[in-house]
Design a protein around this motif. Structure first.
Motif, short mmCIF file in Angstrom:
data_model
loop_
_atom_site.label_atom_id
_atom_site.label_comp_id
_atom_site.label_asym_id
_atom_site.label_seq_id
_atom_site.Cartn_x
_atom_site.Cartn_y
_atom_site.Cartn_z
N ILE A 13 43.63 39.62 32.93
CA ILE A 13 44.29 39.20 34.19
C ILE A 13 45.52 38.37 33.86
O ILE A 13 46.62 38.60 34.38
CB ILE A 13 43.30 38.41 35.08
CG1 ILE A 13 42.14 39.32 35.51
CG2 ILE A 13 44.02 37.85 36.30
CD1 ILE A 13 41.04 38.61 36.28
N VAL A 33 47.31 38.64 39.20
CA VAL A 33 46.47 37.43 39.21
C VAL A 33 46.19 36.96 40.63
O VAL A 33 47.02 37.13 41.54
CB VAL A 33 47.13 36.31 38.36
CG1 VAL A 33 48.38 35.76 39.00
CG2 VAL A 33 46.15 35.20 38.05
N GLY A 34 45.00 36.37 40.83
CA GLY A 34 44.55 35.96 42.16
C GLY A 34 45.20 34.68 42.62
O GLY A 34 44.57 33.62 42.67
N TRP A 127 33.93 38.86 37.90
CA TRP A 127 35.14 38.24 37.33
C TRP A 127 34.98 38.21 35.81
O TRP A 127 33.96 37.69 35.31
CB TRP A 127 35.26 36.82 37.89
CG TRP A 127 36.48 36.06 37.48
CD1 TRP A 127 37.79 36.48 37.55
CD2 TRP A 127 36.52 34.73 36.98
NE1 TRP A 127 38.62 35.50 37.12
CE2 TRP A 127 37.88 34.41 36.76
CE3 TRP A 127 35.55 33.77 36.69
CZ2 TRP A 127 38.28 33.18 36.26
CZ3 TRP A 127 35.95 32.55 36.20
CH2 TRP A 127 37.30 32.26 35.99
N ASN A 180 34.96 39.03 43.80
CA ASN A 180 36.03 39.27 42.85
C ASN A 180 35.45 40.07 41.68
O ASN A 180 34.55 39.56 41.01
CB ASN A 180 36.56 37.91 42.36
CG ASN A 180 37.69 38.03 41.34
OD1 ASN A 180 38.14 39.11 41.04
ND2 ASN A 180 38.11 36.89 40.81
N TYR A 211 36.62 31.27 47.14
CA TYR A 211 37.58 31.77 48.14
C TYR A 211 37.15 31.42 49.56
O TYR A 211 37.41 32.17 50.50
CB TYR A 211 37.73 33.29 47.98
CG TYR A 211 38.33 33.67 46.65
CD1 TYR A 211 39.71 33.72 46.48
CD2 TYR A 211 37.52 33.95 45.55
CE1 TYR A 211 40.26 34.04 45.26
CE2 TYR A 211 38.07 34.27 44.32
CZ TYR A 211 39.44 34.32 44.19
OH TYR A 211 40.00 34.64 42.97
N LYS A 243 42.25 27.91 45.40
CA LYS A 243 42.81 28.91 46.31
C LYS A 243 42.94 28.35 47.73
O LYS A 243 44.00 28.44 48.34
CB LYS A 243 41.93 30.16 46.33
CG LYS A 243 41.31 30.51 44.99
CD LYS A 243 42.21 31.34 44.11
CE LYS A 243 41.69 31.32 42.69
NZ LYS A 243 42.02 32.45 41.88
N ARG A 371 41.85 46.60 40.53
CA ARG A 371 41.79 45.48 41.45
C ARG A 371 43.20 45.09 41.85
O ARG A 371 44.05 44.85 41.00
CB ARG A 371 41.12 44.27 40.79
CG ARG A 371 40.95 43.09 41.75
CD ARG A 371 40.64 41.80 41.05
NE ARG A 371 41.84 41.10 40.61
CZ ARG A 371 41.87 39.85 40.16
NH1 ARG A 371 40.73 39.15 40.09
NH2 ARG A 371 42.99 39.30 39.76
C1 LMR Z 1 41.73 35.86 39.33
O1 LMR Z 1 40.62 36.40 39.27
O2 LMR Z 1 42.80 36.50 39.28
C2 LMR Z 1 41.84 34.38 39.49
O3 LMR Z 1 40.58 33.82 39.64
C3 LMR Z 1 42.64 33.74 38.44
C4 LMR Z 1 41.94 33.72 37.12
O4 LMR Z 1 41.86 32.63 36.54
O5 LMR Z 1 41.50 34.77 36.65
#
Ligand code: LMR
Length: 394
Positions: A13, A33-34, A127, A180, A211, A243, A371
């Motif tokens: 990511i 990236v989130g 994740w 995620n 989130y 976030k 994603r």
């Molecule tokens: C993501 O999943 O993109 C976020 O949580 C940022 C990260 O640290 O991976």
């Protein structure tokens, strides 16, 4: 000594951040990236955060140490936000941590101290940093099915069938809301079934809630976490403020350990404090203090909630317009799931080759498992992405 080190694999990511930055194309689109972005592509400092920082600058007269667990007012405010009285306060041990990742890391370290043989069950997919930290700590893990690639919804039958294999004392990591990387989530009835099954198996849930407020609203997004906390003798909850307060780089998070009773809570608290001391002593304070000021000041809190709701609705609108555009282009409801998913992410269902094709031909960056971060879009780029998805054959 250093010559003995081997290269480490880059985080997939985070590697996208650099790849996107180095792409010279002007019309490139970052769905990696989130991180929330507004329609102009900016990740703004939230209004209430700015105001709180200004007030803090005016009033803070020391930067001496807090406690090992961080400021107790931060824990109280966050416990109120997430659990809203679902569990008696004297059963909850809590420490401030460097972000949600810090909370996950400390949770896993606590599990390793208490039950080194426990298996930690992870959704497949999850994740990527979850399995990475578990492997680094030398802990055992197992997977439960989560995502149905055909419908792009939760594979509930597969999930329940796999969780039957959980043994007493095993830990099951659950995403509290806004899963995620998939964006597909359990409904209330499914949560109730999962909770009943895990209780019967004697599992200890570890909820990752990163989130809250990005899915169906601040309260709606916490309902599953509250049901878990109320339903088990023991559970762990790792929360992130990165976030929903937009304080990514301040590293602000909280780990809660819900204990059987006030006596066990005391021991759990002492162990959490010990783990903080071993890893970094005192947790970062600036972000936590800002969050506390916002949550405890009615005016600041109302402003924060209003802006968070704008953020949520912006992502929902983008979901709806992307789903509508894909329906127009394909003349089918194949991509209807995009509007049903919640949170920042949707797994669109493209193969790694198709993801690569979208990057090469259109400058569209998403994670290799397809994603995409919905917040990376705006009204102008939705049709471009929809075209690219259809052209890729996904
Ligand atoms: C993501 O999943 O993109 C976020 O949580 C940022 C990260 O640290 O991976």
């Amino acid at each position: 000594m250093l010559e003995h080190l081997k290269d480490q694999p880059a985080d997939k990511i985070l590697a996208l951040i650099a790849a996107f930055r180095d792409d010279p194309r002007k019309d490139k689109i970052d769905l990696g990236v989130g991180v929330y972005k507004d329609p102009t592509g900016l990740t703004p400092v939230m209004r209430a955060v700015k105001t709180a920082e200004y007030k803090l600058w005016q009033t803070q007269d020391t930067k001496t140490y807090t406690g090992l667990a961080g400021d107790p007012a931060f824990a109280d405010a966050m416990i109120g936000l997430i659990l809203k009285g679902a569990v008696a306060r004297d059963r909850i041990a809590a420490v401030a941590t460097p972000g949600g990742t810090g909370a996950i890391r400390q949770a896993l370290e606590l599990i390793r101290l208490a039950a080194p043989e426990a298996t930690v069950w992870l959704s497949n997919p999850t994740w990527p940093n979850h399995p990475s930290i578990i492997k680094y700590l030398g802990m055992k893990s197992a997977e439960y099915r989560y995502f149905d690639e055909a419908s792009r919804d939760v594979d509930f039958a597969g999930l329940m069938a796999d969780l039957v294999g959980v043994r007493a004392g095993d830990v099951v990591l659950l995403h509290g809301c806004c899963h995620n990387p998939t964006g597909a989530n359990l409904n209330a009835a499914q949560w109730a079934e999962v909770i009943a099954l895990l209780k019967a198996r004697g599992a200890v849930p570890l909820v990752d809630i990163a989130y809250q407020g990005f899915g169906d609203g601040l309260d709606a997004d916490a309902l599953a976490t509250r049901a878990v906390a109320a339903g088990f003798d023991e559970c762990l909850i790792a929360a992130s403020c990165s976030k929903n307060f937009g304080v990514y780089r301040e590293r602000t998070g909280l780990l809660m350990a819900v204990a059987r009773d006030a006596k066990e809570q005391k021991t759990a608290q002492a162990n959490l404090n010990f783990l903080n001391r071993q890893n970094y002593s005192f947790p970062p304070d600036h972000g936590a203090r800002i969050v506390t000021m916002i949550l405890t000041d009615p005016e600041l809190r109302a402003d924060w909630e209003a802006e968070l709701e704008e953020v949520r609705l912006n992502m929902l609108t983008l979901r709806q317009s992307l789903a509508a555009e894909l329906q127009r282009l394909t003349n089918s409801d194949r991509f209807g799931f995009v509007a049903q998913h919640r949170g920042m992410f949707s797994r669109i269902g493209a193969t790694p080759a198709q993801v690569e094709q979208m990057r090469a031909e259109h400058g569209i960056y998403m994670v290799g498992d397809s994603r995409m971060n919905i917040a990376g879009l705006n009204a102008a780029t939705v049709p471009i992405l929809a075209q690219a998805i259809v052209a890729s054959g996904a």
